[in-house]
Write a protein that holds these residues in place. Sequence first.
Motif, mmCIF file in Angstrom:
data_model
loop_
_atom_site.group_PDB
_atom_site.id
_atom_site.type_symbol
_atom_site.label_atom_id
_atom_site.label_comp_id
_atom_site.label_asym_id
_atom_site.label_seq_id
_atom_site.Cartn_x
_atom_site.Cartn_y
_atom_site.Cartn_z
ATOM 1 N N ALA A 248 -10.632 10.254 5.491
ATOM 2 C CA ALA A 248 -11.295 9.099 4.869
ATOM 3 C C ALA A 248 -10.977 9.019 3.389
ATOM 4 O O ALA A 248 -10.722 7.939 2.845
ATOM 5 N N LEU A 249 -10.989 10.178 2.735
ATOM 6 C CA LEU A 249 -10.667 10.221 1.310
ATOM 7 C C LEU A 249 -9.215 9.841 1.067
ATOM 8 O O LEU A 249 -8.901 9.055 0.160
ATOM 9 N N ARG A 250 -8.326 10.368 1.897
ATOM 10 C CA ARG A 250 -6.900 10.079 1.737
ATOM 11 C C ARG A 250 -6.630 8.591 1.929
ATOM 12 O O ARG A 250 -5.817 7.990 1.223
ATOM 13 N N ALA A 251 -7.321 7.979 2.883
ATOM 14 C CA ALA A 251 -7.137 6.550 3.136
ATOM 15 C C ALA A 251 -7.623 5.716 1.960
ATOM 16 O O ALA A 251 -6.992 4.719 1.583
ATOM 17 N N TRP A 252 -8.737 6.136 1.355
ATOM 18 C CA TRP A 252 -9.232 5.413 0.184
ATOM 19 C C TRP A 252 -8.240 5.493 -0.969
ATOM 20 O O TRP A 252 -7.931 4.473 -1.613
ATOM 21 N N LEU A 253 -7.730 6.687 -1.260
ATOM 22 C CA LEU A 253 -6.770 6.831 -2.351
ATOM 23 C C LEU A 253 -5.507 6.025 -2.074
ATOM 24 O O LEU A 253 -4.913 5.450 -2.987
ATOM 25 N N ALA A 254 -5.099 5.973 -0.803
ATOM 26 C CA ALA A 254 -3.917 5.182 -0.449
ATOM 27 C C ALA A 254 -4.162 3.704 -0.719
ATOM 28 O O ALA A 254 -3.278 2.994 -1.215
ATOM 29 N N ARG A 255 -5.357 3.225 -0.415
ATOM 30 C CA ARG A 255 -5.680 1.811 -0.671
ATOM 31 C C ARG A 255 -5.779 1.524 -2.161
ATOM 32 O O ARG A 255 -5.535 0.407 -2.608
ATOM 33 N N ALA A 256 -6.159 2.537 -2.936
ATOM 34 C CA ALA A 256 -6.241 2.350 -4.381
ATOM 35 C C ALA A 256 -4.864 2.191 -4.989
ATOM 36 O O ALA A 256 -4.657 1.412 -5.921
ATOM 37 N N VAL A 257 -3.883 2.953 -4.475
ATOM 38 C CA VAL A 257 -2.522 2.895 -5.003
ATOM 39 C C VAL A 257 -1.754 1.725 -4.416
ATOM 40 O O VAL A 257 -0.989 1.051 -5.110
ATOM 41 N N ASN A 258 -1.934 1.471 -3.131
ATOM 42 C CA ASN A 258 -1.221 0.390 -2.431
ATOM 43 C C ASN A 258 -2.255 -0.564 -1.842
ATOM 44 O O ASN A 258 -2.817 -0.312 -0.772
ATOM 45 N N SER A 259 -2.501 -1.644 -2.538
ATOM 46 C CA SER A 259 -3.543 -2.581 -2.135
ATOM 47 C C SER A 259 -3.277 -3.147 -0.741
ATOM 48 O O SER A 259 -2.134 -3.488 -0.411
ATOM 49 N N PRO A 260 -4.320 -3.280 0.078
ATOM 50 C CA PRO A 260 -4.147 -3.941 1.380
ATOM 51 C C PRO A 260 -4.001 -5.451 1.251
ATOM 52 O O PRO A 260 -3.687 -6.125 2.236
ATOM 53 N N ASP A 261 -4.202 -5.985 0.050
ATOM 54 C CA ASP A 261 -4.077 -7.424 -0.196
ATOM 55 C C ASP A 261 -2.602 -7.762 -0.388
ATOM 56 O O ASP A 261 -1.999 -7.408 -1.398
ATOM 57 N N SER A 262 -2.023 -8.459 0.574
ATOM 58 C CA SER A 262 -0.591 -8.772 0.511
ATOM 59 C C SER A 262 -0.259 -9.666 -0.681
ATOM 60 O O SER A 262 0.816 -9.541 -1.279
ATOM 61 N N ALA A 263 -1.167 -10.567 -1.036
ATOM 62 C CA ALA A 263 -0.912 -11.445 -2.185
ATOM 63 C C ALA A 263 -0.852 -10.634 -3.473
ATOM 64 O O ALA A 263 -0.009 -10.893 -4.342
ATOM 65 N N TYR A 264 -1.719 -9.656 -3.591
ATOM 66 C CA TYR A 264 -1.701 -8.821 -4.785
ATOM 67 C C TYR A 264 -0.452 -7.956 -4.818
ATOM 68 O O TYR A 264 0.165 -7.786 -5.876
ATOM 69 N N ARG A 265 -0.059 -7.410 -3.679
ATOM 70 C CA ARG A 265 1.166 -6.602 -3.635
ATOM 71 C C ARG A 265 2.371 -7.447 -4.019
ATOM 72 O O ARG A 265 3.267 -6.982 -4.729
ATOM 73 N N GLN A 266 2.389 -8.685 -3.569
ATOM 74 C CA GLN A 266 3.507 -9.568 -3.906
ATOM 75 C C GLN A 266 3.542 -9.830 -5.408
ATOM 76 O O GLN A 266 4.620 -9.826 -6.026
ATOM 77 N N GLN A 267 2.363 -10.039 -6.009
ATOM 78 C CA GLN A 267 2.326 -10.250 -7.454
ATOM 79 C C GLN A 267 2.777 -8.995 -8.197
ATOM 80 O O GLN A 267 3.496 -9.077 -9.195
ATOM 81 N N GLN A 268 2.371 -7.823 -7.724
ATOM 82 C CA GLN A 268 2.802 -6.580 -8.352
ATOM 83 C C GLN A 268 4.315 -6.461 -8.338
ATOM 84 O O GLN A 268 4.935 -6.108 -9.348
ATOM 85 N N ASN A 269 4.913 -6.737 -7.188
ATOM 86 C CA ASN A 269 6.370 -6.640 -7.074
ATOM 87 C C ASN A 269 7.061 -7.628 -8.009
ATOM 88 O O ASN A 269 8.048 -7.283 -8.675
ATOM 89 N N MET A 270 6.530 -8.846 -8.056
ATOM 90 C CA MET A 270 7.126 -9.865 -8.924
ATOM 91 C C MET A 270 7.012 -9.453 -10.390
ATOM 92 O O MET A 270 7.983 -9.572 -11.165
ATOM 93 N N THR A 271 5.846 -8.936 -10.781
ATOM 94 C CA THR A 271 5.642 -8.554 -12.163
ATOM 95 C C THR A 271 6.488 -7.345 -12.530
ATOM 96 O O THR A 271 6.983 -7.243 -13.660
ATOM 97 N N THR A 272 6.669 -6.423 -11.594
ATOM 98 C CA THR A 272 7.518 -5.261 -11.862
ATOM 99 C C THR A 272 8.956 -5.691 -12.103
ATOM 100 O O THR A 272 9.602 -5.225 -13.050
ATOM 101 N N GLN A 273 9.460 -6.579 -11.265
ATOM 102 C CA GLN A 273 10.823 -7.071 -11.458
ATOM 103 C C GLN A 273 10.945 -7.807 -12.788
ATOM 104 O O GLN A 273 11.933 -7.640 -13.516
#
Length: 313
Positions: A248-273
């Motif tokens: 449970a703890l590992r899953a929480w930390l994974a969600r903190a680093v890699n958001s389950p929100d696809s829109a947010y992940r897409q924005q992160q990738n765009m901003t990184t580039q």
Amino acid sequence: MPDSICLSIRFKNCAPIIGGLLERLARGLRALLLALLATLMLSGCSAVKLGYNNAPELGYWWLDSFLDFNDPQSTQVRVELAALQAWHRQSELPRYVNILQKLQRLVPAAVTPSQLCEVYGELRPRLQAVLDQAEPGIAALAPTLSPEQLLHLQHQLDKRSEKWRAEWLTVTVDQRNARRVKQLVDRAEMLYGNLEAPQVAQLRERVTAVPFDVDLRERESQRRHRDMLQTLRQLQSSTPSDTWTRPALRAWLARAVNSPDSAYRQQQNMTTQAACQTLAALHNSTTPAQRLLALKTLQSYEADAASLLAPGR
């Protein structure tokens, strides 16, 4: 260039390239370990030796401000932080020395966005390595947290959210962009020295061309806060022997680093580039004198990092 805080415990002088690329990682973890991880990771500050050697104490007081530890927890947390620093000094600092050396090899010539994004790619696993190492200590602490401590944590998170909204959400787009440009210029000048007017104008143009979706950022921040509190409350009923605690703890930390929100992940990738493109364009516009200063600055960061490899230095 990402526009969140530089990855450090509020030290004022941070290496703009290392700090700027790490900012994108910092957004993945706004929770209990933010200040600790920031201190343990090389931030390229002029006070890096003092900050690094005092990382356990600085990390402890930051965490205590959120959780208000009792005496047994204080002892436990201090021991865990000291052990985490010792591991980081031996296992992770040499990797940062290598990254700083790689950046030094890039400085004299023109660079491409892909070269800078490659450096970012080397940094991302370092965050995960620290989380993996810290996980057992968090698992031991979490079940001991009282409802009152979690309520205190919630209040502290709400205060941080209010401050962020005041700085970013309740202002105009022009004010927001001006703040982003100022952050970027300040960091760049820590590496290259004073920027020329055309360079500042170039940064301003690139910053305004990449929208900062504050509503999406706010939504992700609140998701993380809810997720953290829900997970910690769930772990209150666990014991060290429970088989579901660590997953449970590992899953929480994974969600903190890699958001389950696809829109947010897409924005992160765009901003990184966009960050890699902005950094490359800025570097390629620098003068020989600016590049020489950047090289000397990175060399000093490397010397500081190398000197910290020996315990007690």
